[in-house]
Write an enzyme that holds these catalytic residues in place. Structure first.
Site, mmCIF file in Angstrom:
data_model
loop_
_atom_site.group_PDB
_atom_site.id
_atom_site.type_symbol
_atom_site.label_atom_id
_atom_site.label_comp_id
_atom_site.label_asym_id
_atom_site.label_seq_id
_atom_site.Cartn_x
_atom_site.Cartn_y
_atom_site.Cartn_z
ATOM 1 N N HIS A 31 -5.795 -5.730 -4.219
ATOM 2 C CA HIS A 31 -6.137 -5.563 -2.796
ATOM 3 C C HIS A 31 -7.447 -6.268 -2.449
ATOM 4 O O HIS A 31 -8.506 -5.641 -2.501
ATOM 5 C CB HIS A 31 -6.342 -4.078 -2.483
ATOM 6 C CG HIS A 31 -5.079 -3.287 -2.372
ATOM 7 N ND1 HIS A 31 -4.426 -3.116 -1.178
ATOM 8 C CD2 HIS A 31 -4.356 -2.628 -3.294
ATOM 9 C CE1 HIS A 31 -3.349 -2.373 -1.369
ATOM 10 N NE2 HIS A 31 -3.293 -2.060 -2.648
ATOM 11 N N GLU A 48 -8.689 -6.894 0.359
ATOM 12 C CA GLU A 48 -9.348 -6.322 1.553
ATOM 13 C C GLU A 48 -10.279 -5.171 1.195
ATOM 14 O O GLU A 48 -11.066 -4.730 2.024
ATOM 15 C CB GLU A 48 -8.298 -5.884 2.586
ATOM 16 C CG GLU A 48 -7.625 -4.545 2.330
ATOM 17 C CD GLU A 48 -6.496 -4.609 1.307
ATOM 18 O OE1 GLU A 48 -6.356 -5.632 0.603
ATOM 19 O OE2 GLU A 48 -5.752 -3.607 1.207
ATOM 20 N N CYS A 81 0.113 -6.253 -3.066
ATOM 21 C CA CYS A 81 0.590 -5.004 -3.657
ATOM 22 C C CYS A 81 1.981 -4.644 -3.124
ATOM 23 O O CYS A 81 2.936 -5.327 -3.471
ATOM 24 C CB CYS A 81 -0.446 -3.917 -3.428
ATOM 25 S SG CYS A 81 -0.344 -2.617 -4.645
HETATM 26 N N1 GLN Z 1 2.981 1.796 -5.530
HETATM 27 C C1 GLN Z 1 3.294 1.147 -4.290
HETATM 28 C C2 GLN Z 1 4.748 0.678 -4.260
HETATM 29 O O1 GLN Z 1 5.385 0.710 -5.250
HETATM 30 C C3 GLN Z 1 2.355 -0.019 -4.025
HETATM 31 C C4 GLN Z 1 0.942 0.479 -3.935
HETATM 32 C C5 GLN Z 1 0.041 -0.367 -3.080
HETATM 33 O O2 GLN Z 1 0.486 -1.112 -2.188
HETATM 34 N N2 GLN Z 1 -1.248 -0.215 -3.281
HETATM 35 O O3 GLN Z 1 5.229 0.308 -3.240
#
Ligand code: GLN
Length: 161
Positions: free
Chosen positions: A145, A147, A54
């Site tokens: 994610h 985890e 992410c």
């Molecule tokens: N929206 C976050 C970003 O742009 C990422 C979100 C996340 O890591 N769950 O950095």
């Protein structure tokens, strides 16, 4: 495993790094303020395996739609918050054949997606027409994610790298 929060933590031996989720703008700021940006980037360029989830994926990307890149080491173009606001976070199950024979539970939290991958980058998974997992050499990135699920398939894949 242990956490890397300060430059001196980099003195302990380790074989790979996970860049977690969070807020990539804040993580970028902290990487610089804590003097972790240069040494971590140098290790990645030396071949250290990295798994970015992410926001970690966003940190790795060479191109971010509408923004300057952060670590900029992986030849992908990502779109931040691609699925919408925090309220549009969701989970689902999807077969990602490169990562296993069973559908994987996927959790997306204000997630990015990958709009384009470079020639050296292998697409490892797509969901609803968008790339959500990719690998370039020893760099692995997912927009979801693992985890937050009970599946270790992505970690097993990372350990093979
Ligand atoms: N929206 C976050 C970003 O742009 C990422 C979100 C996340 O890591 N769950 O950095």
């Amino acid at each position: 495993h242990f956490e890397i929060r300060q430059p001196r933590d980099l003195g302990r031996p380790f074989d790979g790094l996970i860049l977690p989720g969070g807020e990539s703008t804040v993580m970028r700021k902290l990487l610089h303020e804590l003097r972790l940006y240069e040494p971590i980037r140098a290790r990645i360029c030396d071949g250290m395996p990295v798994f970015g989830t992410c926001a970690g994926l966003i940190l790795l990307a060479k191109n971010i739609v509408g923004e300057q890149p952060h670590l900029g080491v992986m030849d992908i173009t990502v779109r931040r918050n691609a699925y919408g606001s925090q309220l549009d976070s969701f989970s689902c199950r999807q077969l990602l054949p490169a990562l296993g024979a069973e559908p994987l539970p996927l959790v997306f939290i204000r997630a990015p997606w990958i709009e384009r991958v470079g020639e050296q980058t292998e697409i490892l998974g797509e969901y609803a027409g968008h790339i959500i997992a990719a690998r370039q050499g020893k760099l692995l990135a997912t927009s979801f994610h693992p985890e937050l699920t009970d599946s270790d398939a992505v970690y097993r894949y990372f350990l093979q790298l």
